[in-house]
Structure formats: C-alpha cells, structure tokens
Design an enzyme around this catalytic site. Structure first.
Site, short mmCIF file in Angstrom:
data_model
loop_
_atom_site.label_atom_id
_atom_site.label_comp_id
_atom_site.label_asym_id
_atom_site.label_seq_id
_atom_site.Cartn_x
_atom_site.Cartn_y
_atom_site.Cartn_z
N PRO A 2 8.84 -3.51 -5.02
CA PRO A 2 8.48 -4.93 -5.05
C PRO A 2 9.48 -5.75 -4.25
CG PRO A 2 8.32 -3.96 -7.23
CD PRO A 2 8.97 -2.93 -6.36
N GLU A 3 8.95 -6.65 -3.42
CA GLU A 3 9.78 -7.51 -2.59
C GLU A 3 9.78 -8.92 -3.16
OE1 GLU A 3 8.91 -6.96 1.61
OE2 GLU A 3 8.18 -4.94 1.24
N HIS A 93 5.94 6.68 -19.52
CA HIS A 93 6.93 6.06 -18.64
C HIS A 93 7.43 4.71 -19.17
CE1 HIS A 93 5.64 9.22 -15.99
NE2 HIS A 93 4.45 8.68 -15.82
N ARG A 112 9.29 6.55 -11.96
CA ARG A 112 10.32 7.32 -11.24
C ARG A 112 11.73 7.05 -11.76
NH1 ARG A 112 9.06 7.39 -4.87
NH2 ARG A 112 10.51 9.14 -5.05
N ARG A 155 24.49 -9.57 16.80
CA ARG A 155 24.04 -8.32 16.19
C ARG A 155 23.10 -7.59 17.14
NH1 ARG A 155 25.08 -11.30 11.34
NH2 ARG A 155 26.49 -10.01 10.09
#
Length: 274
Positions: A2-3, A93, A112, A155
């Site tokens: 998730p962002e 889970h 996970r 950069r």
C-alpha cells in the site's frame, strides 16, 4: 505494498469509527508482527487507552492515544487493518485483534507477516519506526516545485529511483511513480538532475494528480489491498501504464515497455516519455 493513497484511504475509512473509542483489550496471535515493545507489554499498555485521532505519515498509519502514546502501523506488502463485528471466528492470517469498548473490533491481518506494529510514547516510537528519516509529504501544501527541484538537484540516479526513495519523498511507491512519470511525459531512466525547470513543474503537477486520483478512487487493488471496511479500491481501472507492459499506450498507441530500475519493474511509453 500500500502506498500513500491506500494508507490515506484506510485512515479516512477508519477515523470516523475509531475516534473517541476506548481499546477494551488486545489479543495477539502472532507476536512477531509487534516490533516494539514485547507482546505482553503491548497488550498491557493499550488496555483502556482512548484513540484520540488517526494520521498518516508516508506509508505509515498513526493512532494517537491518551497518555501521550502512539501506535504506528506499517502494512508493508500484505498488511490489512479491518473493522469487524466484535464476535465471529478469527479468520486466517489474523495476528492481532483490538477490541473496542463501544462494540466491534479492529483486526490486523497479514498473510506474509511483513507488516509491523510499534507502540510507545510519541517522541520515542516515531524514532523506532523510522518516521524521523522520511522525506517531505508530496501532497503537503508546503511541498512546491522549489522543494522538488532541491531534491533532484545533483542526483544522477534515474528520476524513478529518486521518487521511490522514502528518505527524499514520503509515500510514493512503484505504482504511482510509474503513473506520475507518464503524466509528466518523463522517461523514468532520466537522471533526476537533468530535469529542466519546465519538466520539474510538469512532474510536480503530475505527482499531485496521480496521488489525488488514487485517493479519489479509494486506492489501487490488485491482490491484497482493501480499505478499513475490507473493500477494494477502484484506481486499478484508471492506470495508464503500471501493469500494462506490452499493451498499447492509451495516449499514442505505441507499445508500452518494461525495464528494471533499481531492481523495480518499471513500465513507460517510449514515445510519450522522453
């Protein structure tokens, strides 16, 4: 993982139901998801605490509690925080259940087991969770083109890598980095320092557009992500490039290409993004 838009959506769906709620008790089925403190202390400290408010920092969700405590959640790859009824079977889970005095429960589900929970006094836990090392929020009103230019200046890394560096910018992941670079018409392999003033303006605008679209569509769901009610997002139906390698560009018809940048799969249009 998730962002920013997904974590923001979870925050918005949970907040109205959790603000002012008292945590009546906590059940821990897999202590490994608790980074700090130990599971027994985690349970003891949370009992009786009231949830004052929820916030988000980058990809982290923060629960501000009474007595100066803060619970920090990082969902990582497959973590979920879902509001449910107080009764009912514990689904597979499910590793932590927060029982609410007003009824209902908040369940931490993670197939996970990569996600982590941190609990402590606010000033201490933000350090332990790594929040102090995060870069600026790309949707913050103070994040302007000049700030973005300073991040990119000097950069030589590809601009895609710079967007993904959480120490430089908080909350952007693979999905939205691909989308914002497409919207800006920028090749993801371009060195960040090579962007012109006009290109930086385009990228800044595209960053906001991609993230705001993700929030408006309740996040992007491919496999694991759901909001606080267990509902999938809709943004996957509006993606321009992510996950579409080999398909025609929706803007020009050219075949979308996939490359690896910093170990991350990246999809772009070789004609639209230069």
């Amino acid at each position: 993982m998730p962002e920013l838009p997904e974590v923001e959506t979870i925050k918005r769906t949970l907040s109205p139901h959790l603000r002012g709620q008292t945590i009546a008790g906590v059940e821990v089925y897999y202590p490994g998801v608790i980074a700090v403190p130990d599971a027994a202390t985690f349970i003891d400290l949370l009992a009786g605490k009231i949830i004052i408010r929820l916030d988000r920092r980058g990809k982290y969700l923060l629960f501000y509690l009474t007595a100066g405590y803060c619970l920090v959640a990082h969902l990582r790859m497959t973590g979920r925080l879902i509001l449910t009824a107080a009764t009912g079977p514990v689904l597979p889970h499910t590793h932590v259940v927060f029982r609410l005095a007003g009824g209902g429960a908040l369940r931490w589900v993670d197939s996970r087991r990569f996600g982590r929970l941190y609990l402590g006094q606010e000033d201490e836990v933000t350090v332990a969770a790594g929040l102090k090392k995060l870069g600026p929020e790309p949707l913050d009103p103070s994040f302007d083109v000049a700030t973005l230019a300073a991040i990119c200046a000097g950069r030589r890394r590809p601009v895609k890598q710079v967007l993904l560096d959480q120490h430089l910018l908080a909350g952007i992941g693979n999905i939205y980095a691909d989308e914002m670079l497409f919207l800006a018409g920028l090749n993801p392999l371009r060195p960040a320092a090579s962007l012109t003033e006009n290109e930086l303006v385009r990228l800044h605008r595209a960053m906001r557009a991609a993230l705001e679209q993700g929030i408006a569509n309740f996040g992007t769901s491919f496999r694991d992500y759901v909001d606080g009610h267990g509902q999938q997002g809709k943004n996957q139906d509006y993606l321009q490039v992510y996950g579409r390698a080999g398909q025609p560009c929706r803007r020009c018809g050219c075949t979308l290409e996939r490359v690896k940048i910093g170990g991350r799969s990246t999809v772009f249009c070789p004609a639209c993004q230069v």
